[in-house]
Design an enzyme around this catalytic site. Sequence first.
Site, mmCIF file in Angstrom:
data_model
loop_
_atom_site.group_PDB
_atom_site.id
_atom_site.type_symbol
_atom_site.label_atom_id
_atom_site.label_comp_id
_atom_site.label_asym_id
_atom_site.label_seq_id
_atom_site.Cartn_x
_atom_site.Cartn_y
_atom_site.Cartn_z
ATOM 1 N N GLU A 75 0.849 -1.183 0.000
ATOM 2 C CA GLU A 75 0.000 0.000 0.000
ATOM 3 C C GLU A 75 0.893 1.244 0.000
ATOM 4 O O GLU A 75 1.937 1.267 0.639
ATOM 5 C CB GLU A 75 -0.878 -0.018 1.247
ATOM 6 N N LYS A 147 -10.349 0.131 -2.179
ATOM 7 C CA LYS A 147 -10.459 -0.315 -0.785
ATOM 8 C C LYS A 147 -11.847 -0.030 -0.209
ATOM 9 O O LYS A 147 -12.338 1.093 -0.252
ATOM 10 C CB LYS A 147 -9.400 0.398 0.045
ATOM 11 N N CYS A 190 -4.662 -3.885 3.086
ATOM 12 C CA CYS A 190 -4.347 -3.530 4.468
ATOM 13 C C CYS A 190 -5.490 -3.784 5.462
ATOM 14 O O CYS A 190 -5.699 -4.913 5.883
ATOM 15 C CB CYS A 190 -3.900 -2.071 4.520
#
Length: 311
Positions: A75, A147, A190
Amino acid sequence: MSTMKRTWLVIAQSFVLKCCSVQSLRHRYIGTMAHPLIAVCQMRSIADKVKNLEVVTELTAEAKRRSAIIAFFPEACDFLANNKKDIITMAEPLTGQTVTSYKEIAIKNDIWLSLGGIHEASDNVEKIYNTHILINNQGQLVAAYRKIHLFDMDNKDTGVRLVESDYVLKGTEIVPPVQTPIGKLALSICYDIRFPELSLTLRNMGAQILTYPSAFTYQTGAAHWEVMLRARAIENQCYVVAAAQTGTHNKKRVSWGHAMIVDPWGAVIAQCAEKTGIVVAEVDLVLLEKVRKNMPCEEHRRIDLYSKMGC
């Protein structure tokens, strides 16, 4: 010993033998290098896109030298700025120069690249997307995942304030796993790791490899990073690949590092130290199928009841 105890002992011994055979199979294949290699990369991004791109270029070349078919980057591999204004200003569309450079790197090295997530400019002038992209060895953008779980932390006790929703728009779609030379690859980013519902959905969509490119904070990484990665691998019986940011980026941000690859049995088969670099490991789909056969969890899942529990 009672008949019932003897029966359970036989069952337990049989299961242990099966599990041992899985581990033996994994070690035997690692010894012969019979399966495709992947590289998980670790870096320390800063607020300089040119220097970060140099690191991506160097690590990709190293991955290619070590015969990896695909290299995984963390990321914020494009940049890591320390304020909202710079983040918005520096973000680019997926047609921008940074992604174009990634495509050129993939072509030059004849390698697939997983880059996630990069800062993708949006139509909203105040917010961007955190987007994990997958580029094939011909330089084609084959998948992009925005995300869906944003990391919002404003902890007065620790003094840590990282509120992703201040500058990032939530994604609205779970992207189906992509067929790649190493198997069916699923994209996430993440903080998504804390939501097993997502990984289970991806497994049900056919995923064989789960990915969690990350910039974990030092505190949460020390406590939860490895245990969650191993849990996602075990419960989904998938490989888990987690590229990571590491070290001090600026006065506000320190990342945990420890990029790793976990096999479907939950064993960490490769892990970076604390510095910039890569490690490689094999993806053995024979092992994956063996694990799933010997521990047929999917056959036992009570989806008929979960919906009644609000899941």
